[in-house]
Design a protein around this motif. Structure first.
Motif, PDB file in Angstrom:
ATOM      1  N   SER A 218       0.870  -1.326  -0.211  1.00  0.00           N
ATOM      2  CA  SER A 218      -0.122  -0.070  -0.012  1.00  0.00           C
ATOM      3  C   SER A 218       0.766   1.285   0.003  1.00  0.00           C
ATOM      4  O   SER A 218       0.503   2.305  -0.705  1.00  0.00           O
ATOM      5  CB  SER A 218      -1.083   0.015   0.962  1.00  0.00           C
ATOM      6  OG  SER A 218      -1.790   1.013   1.089  1.00  0.00           O
ATOM      7  N   ASP A 219       2.108   1.183   0.862  1.00  0.00           N
ATOM      8  CA  ASP A 219       2.924   2.348   0.862  1.00  0.00           C
ATOM      9  C   ASP A 219       3.495   2.683  -0.503  1.00  0.00           C
ATOM     10  O   ASP A 219       3.734   3.728  -1.008  1.00  0.00           O
ATOM     11  CB  ASP A 219       4.058   2.251   1.638  1.00  0.00           C
ATOM     12  CG  ASP A 219       3.447   2.302   3.201  1.00  0.00           C
ATOM     13  OD1 ASP A 219       2.264   2.479   3.205  1.00  0.00           O
ATOM     14  OD2 ASP A 219       4.286   1.520   3.929  1.00  0.00           O
ATOM     15  N   MET A 220       3.700   1.756  -1.482  1.00  0.00           N
ATOM     16  CA  MET A 220       4.196   2.090  -2.604  1.00  0.00           C
ATOM     17  C   MET A 220       3.146   3.040  -3.449  1.00  0.00           C
ATOM     18  O   MET A 220       3.826   3.755  -4.372  1.00  0.00           O
ATOM     19  CB  MET A 220       4.462   0.608  -3.531  1.00  0.00           C
ATOM     20  CG  MET A 220       5.669  -0.110  -3.065  1.00  0.00           C
ATOM     21  SD  MET A 220       5.616  -1.648  -3.830  1.00  0.00           S
ATOM     22  CE  MET A 220       7.200  -2.592  -3.119  1.00  0.00           C
ATOM     23  N   VAL A 221       2.266   2.649  -3.504  1.00  0.00           N
ATOM     24  CA  VAL A 221       1.105   3.265  -4.560  1.00  0.00           C
ATOM     25  C   VAL A 221       0.466   4.225  -3.753  1.00  0.00           C
ATOM     26  O   VAL A 221      -0.697   4.970  -4.394  1.00  0.00           O
ATOM     27  CB  VAL A 221       0.446   2.417  -4.987  1.00  0.00           C
ATOM     28  CG1 VAL A 221       1.357   1.127  -5.757  1.00  0.00           C
ATOM     29  CG2 VAL A 221      -0.383   1.417  -4.156  1.00  0.00           C
ATOM     30  N   GLN A 222       0.494   4.658  -2.382  1.00  0.00           N
ATOM     31  CA  GLN A 222      -0.271   5.621  -1.882  1.00  0.00           C
ATOM     32  C   GLN A 222      -0.281   6.962  -2.501  1.00  0.00           C
ATOM     33  O   GLN A 222      -1.326   7.634  -2.650  1.00  0.00           O
ATOM     34  CB  GLN A 222       0.168   5.736  -0.366  1.00  0.00           C
ATOM     35  CG  GLN A 222      -0.753   6.518   0.620  1.00  0.00           C
ATOM     36  CD  GLN A 222      -2.114   5.987   0.477  1.00  0.00           C
ATOM     37  OE1 GLN A 222      -2.204   4.724   0.843  1.00  0.00           O
ATOM     38  NE2 GLN A 222      -3.077   6.456   0.626  1.00  0.00           N
ATOM     39  N   SER A 223       0.910   7.587  -3.053  1.00  0.00           N
ATOM     40  CA  SER A 223       0.950   8.756  -3.583  1.00  0.00           C
ATOM     41  C   SER A 223       0.261   8.972  -4.795  1.00  0.00           C
ATOM     42  O   SER A 223      -0.063   9.775  -5.267  1.00  0.00           O
ATOM     43  CB  SER A 223       2.537   9.099  -3.624  1.00  0.00           C
ATOM     44  OG  SER A 223       3.021   8.177  -4.509  1.00  0.00           O
ATOM     45  N   SER A 224      -0.038   7.521  -5.407  1.00  0.00           N
ATOM     46  CA  SER A 224      -0.771   7.719  -6.519  1.00  0.00           C
ATOM     47  C   SER A 224      -2.283   7.540  -6.295  1.00  0.00           C
ATOM     48  O   SER A 224      -3.157   7.979  -7.601  1.00  0.00           O
ATOM     49  CB  SER A 224      -0.463   6.559  -7.489  1.00  0.00           C
ATOM     50  OG  SER A 224       0.854   6.479  -7.972  1.00  0.00           O
ATOM     51  N   ARG A 228      -7.214  10.289   1.239  1.00  0.00           N
ATOM     52  CA  ARG A 228      -8.112   9.498   2.379  1.00  0.00           C
ATOM     53  C   ARG A 228      -8.823   8.162   1.815  1.00  0.00           C
ATOM     54  O   ARG A 228      -9.492   7.790   2.045  1.00  0.00           O
ATOM     55  CB  ARG A 228      -9.310  10.427   2.576  1.00  0.00           C
ATOM     56  CG  ARG A 228      -8.889  11.809   3.420  1.00  0.00           C
ATOM     57  CD  ARG A 228     -10.011  12.605   3.921  1.00  0.00           C
ATOM     58  NE  ARG A 228     -10.695  12.881   2.627  1.00  0.00           N
ATOM     59  CZ  ARG A 228     -10.166  14.303   1.825  1.00  0.00           C
ATOM     60  NH1 ARG A 228      -9.088  14.962   2.119  1.00  0.00           N
ATOM     61  NH2 ARG A 228     -10.982  14.300   0.870  1.00  0.00           N
ATOM     62  N   THR A 229      -7.747   7.630   1.221  1.00  0.00           N
ATOM     63  CA  THR A 229      -7.954   6.248   0.760  1.00  0.00           C
ATOM     64  C   THR A 229      -6.662   5.305   0.677  1.00  0.00           C
ATOM     65  O   THR A 229      -5.707   5.756   1.201  1.00  0.00           O
ATOM     66  CB  THR A 229      -8.614   5.939  -0.781  1.00  0.00           C
ATOM     67  OG1 THR A 229      -9.155   4.691  -0.839  1.00  0.00           O
ATOM     68  CG2 THR A 229      -7.710   6.407  -1.770  1.00  0.00           C
ATOM     69  N   ASN A 230      -6.974   4.029   0.601  1.00  0.00           N
ATOM     70  CA  ASN A 230      -5.880   3.320   0.504  1.00  0.00           C
ATOM     71  C   ASN A 230      -5.950   2.048  -0.420  1.00  0.00           C
ATOM     72  O   ASN A 230      -7.007   1.845  -1.022  1.00  0.00           O
ATOM     73  CB  ASN A 230      -5.373   2.757   1.982  1.00  0.00           C
ATOM     74  CG  ASN A 230      -6.311   1.974   2.584  1.00  0.00           C
ATOM     75  OD1 ASN A 230      -7.013   1.124   2.155  1.00  0.00           O
ATOM     76  ND2 ASN A 230      -7.034   2.614   3.770  1.00  0.00           N
TER      77      ASN A 230
END
Length: 627
Positions: A218-224, A228-230
């Motif tokens: 999840s951390d890899m793609v959070q910025s994409s 307020r979602t994951n």
């Protein structure tokens, strides 16, 4: 001392800006201005910017003749697209110097003001010389273009020096979408758009759970993702999608002129962003994760992310041409062609119904076998899966082929893509499926009063037996029964045959020049292995992409295969009147009327769209596979 105010406009498309040094010199009748460095690298010349500067001349220049632009590398090479330059002298008029060109590498470029002049209006010796030089350069290019599919093909092994060099073969043959593709191919939203409406619009599938061999966190793609979602939430809500090219894993690779070519088997995760549309958010280039198989992300260095996307698009070329196009349309319909010829007499209503949709397919398939995928065919000369790879790839897909997947409603449902917005391929193909199925059902009802009539038609049962027991003999899981029991079964099968030979073929065939002629967008081969780290350079990209010869052949193939045929017969236009009885003629007329409505609906949907999807206009769909 004379001062001039100069405005320099940078292009608005992606990657138009630069952080390289830009110098400008004004050239007038009476001399030249100082050679002026226009900016501090990285501060100006951003995408879409119009930057203003003061340029000084030690003495009056008189009438301005030329603007000389120079680009010099600063730290890393960074191309620049200049739209125009304007020059204003104190108290004088503003003079516009159009450019609209890329400056690539360390380069000098002289541009003239925009006033159009014929040769007879030219009187200044310096401008005459500039005009002559420009023509000489153009003539070299156009000579190259005229010979591009003859001479350049012989330049085997010669690499392009820069992405912009692909324009040398792109200028002569082009289309509005191909030009749009050239400008936007690097952008993530455009990558996602092609998954929905490109030349292979049935690869994408909903991702309910991340594959075990694709360890995206999840951390890899959070910025994409949206605020307020994951990842877990978006997976549950059905907003995460997957491209999985596992079928390419271990495929034999081609050797061209003694040089090995390369194939990857990527996994690509996409996200339906509420604002940015469908965008790629993670790419792994092989099926087995590990230290040498990094997961590429949009936040990575731009060239690393770009190269990863190029590798996915390269995989797309193989799957699109060999599986979606060749196998799932040409070769599937060949089974119907042979069975119809062998089992149904010309007087049979099903023969009459199918004949216009099977016209010339056996001929074009024979030509394809001898010219495209043969041991010495074009695929062997230019495509990374050429040779044994084509056969192994086709065999893998053939073993997985199902009758259910040839029916669009089932296909969209099984892939979980019924909710994807802006999926024009889905919307248009379903409209056309409904029209075809309704027409066919009417025809079946006209000649078969009951299910019993279907069951008792010996010729019809021999026909379906030929399809299943010979054409699909090695596919125990294909899912089509050996006998037809109902009118609905017959109607659906006939709709599949007609839909595949018309709509589905058009969806994969008609746009291949549009999506593939700008070679970096969908390369036919790759000459270097997939990257094992994120240290991509432009030199690495250029060494990987097809060379001059391969690029020319790719453009030639896609143009030849995707071009509109001069004698094409559109869907529903039956120039050969196999049916003469009034009820059948009325059904055909009704079918044509429905297609006209669909045509109007599609045109209406496309009004105002910058990038239109017109591949499934009924008037653009051929009545059979003839190319």
């Amino acid at each position: 001392m004379e001062d001039y105010t100069v405005a320099v406009a940078t292009g608005t498309s992606a990657y138009s800006g630069t952080n390289n040094y830009i110098f400008l010199t004004l050239v007038g009748e009476k001399g030249e201005s100082e050679r002026t460095l226009l900016d501090n690298p990285g501060l100006d010349f951003c995408r879409g910017a119009v930057d203003k500067y003061k340029v000084t001349s030690p003495s009056p220049l008189g009438s301005l003749l030329l603007v000389r632009l120079e680009k010099q590398r600063y730290w890393v090479e960074d191309n620049w697209f200049c739209r125009y330059v304007t020059v204003e002298h104190f108290g004088g008029d503003t003079v516009v110097f159009p450019c609209y060109r890329w400056l690539i590498g360390n380069v000098n470029l002289e541009i003239r003001q925009g006033t159009a002049k014929t040769l007879r209006d030219e009187s200044i010796a310096q401008l005459l010389a500039h005009r002559r030089t420009e023509l000489q350069e153009r003539q070299k290019i156009y000579s190259l273009l005229e010979l591009s599919l003859k001479k350049l093909v012989m330049m085997f092994g010669k690499s392009w020096s820069d992405l912009d060099d692909f324009k040398q073969i792109f200028w002569k043959l082009k289309s509005p979408i191909a030009e749009y593709c050239m400008e936007h191919w690097k952008e993530d939203w455009f990558f996602g758009y092609q998954c929905l409406n490109g030349s292979n619009p049935r690869m994408i599938q909903r991702c309910k759970k991340l594959p075990e061999n694709f360890p995206v966190t999840s951390d890899m793609v959070q910025s994409s993702m949206a605020p307020r979602t994951n990842m877990d939430k978006e997976l549950k809500e059905g907003n995460v999608y997957l491209l999985d090219y596992a079928i390419l894993d271990g495929i034999p690779t081609n050797t061209i002129k003694g040089k090995p070519q390369y194939i990857a088997a990527p996994l690509c995760l996409l996200y339906q962003h509420p604002d940015n549309g469908l965008i790629p958010i993670a790419i792994q280039l092989e099926q087995t994760p590990g230290l040498n198989t990094p997961i590429f992300l949009p936040r990575d260095p731009p060239l690393a992310w770009l190269l990863a996307k190029i590798w996915v698009r390269h995989a797309e070329f193989q799957v699109f041409q060999v599986l979606s196009h060749l196998l799932r349309t040409h070769l599937v319909i060949e089974v119907f062609c042979v069975a119809t010829q062998r089992q149904l007499p010309a007087v049979h209503p099903i023969y009459k119904l199918l004949a216009p949709h099977l016209r010339y397919t056996l001929e074009i398939n024979t030509r394809g076998r001898t010219q495209l995928i043969s041991a010495d065919g074009i695929f062997k000369r230019v495509v990374s899966t050429g040779g044994d790879g084509v056969l192994v790839l086709a065999q893998r897909e053939f073993k997985m082929l199902t009758y259910r997947s040839l029916q669009p409603y089932n296909d969209f449902s099984d892939r979980g893509v019924s909710r994807l917005p802006h999926y024009y391929y889905r919307e248009h193909s379903l409209m056309l499926w409904e029209a075809i199925h309704s027409f066919v059902s009417g025809m079946v009802s006209l000649y078969y009063q009951s299910d019993h009539d279907v069951q008792e038609d010996v010729e019809l049962q021999a026909w379906i037996g030929d399809i299943t027991q010979k054409g699909m003999a090695e596919l125990p899981s294909f899912g089509l029964p050996n006998k037809l029991s109902t009118r609905e079964e017959l109607s659906t099968l006939l709709a599949v045959a007609i839909f595949t030979s018309t709509v589905q073929h058009a969806a994969t065939n008609n746009g291949q020049f549009d999506w593939c002629s700008w070679v970096p967008n969908t390369p036919c081969t790759m000459r270097q292995p997939p990257p094992t780290d994120k240290g991509a350079t432009m030199e690495m990209i250029m060494a990987s992409l097809p060379d001059v010869s391969q690029s020319c052949l790719q453009m030639a193939i896609t143009w030849h295969l995707g071009r509109a045929q001069p004698d094409a017969i559109p869907l529903g236009q039956y120039t050969e009147e196999h049916f003469t009885e009034a009820p059948a003629v009325e059904l055909i007329s009704g079918f044509r009327t429905e297609l006209e409505k669909i045509e109007a609906d599609i045109l209406s949907q496309n009004e105002g769209l910058e990038l239109q999807y017109l591949f499934l206009l009924p008037s653009h769909i051929e009545n059979s596979i003839t190319i």
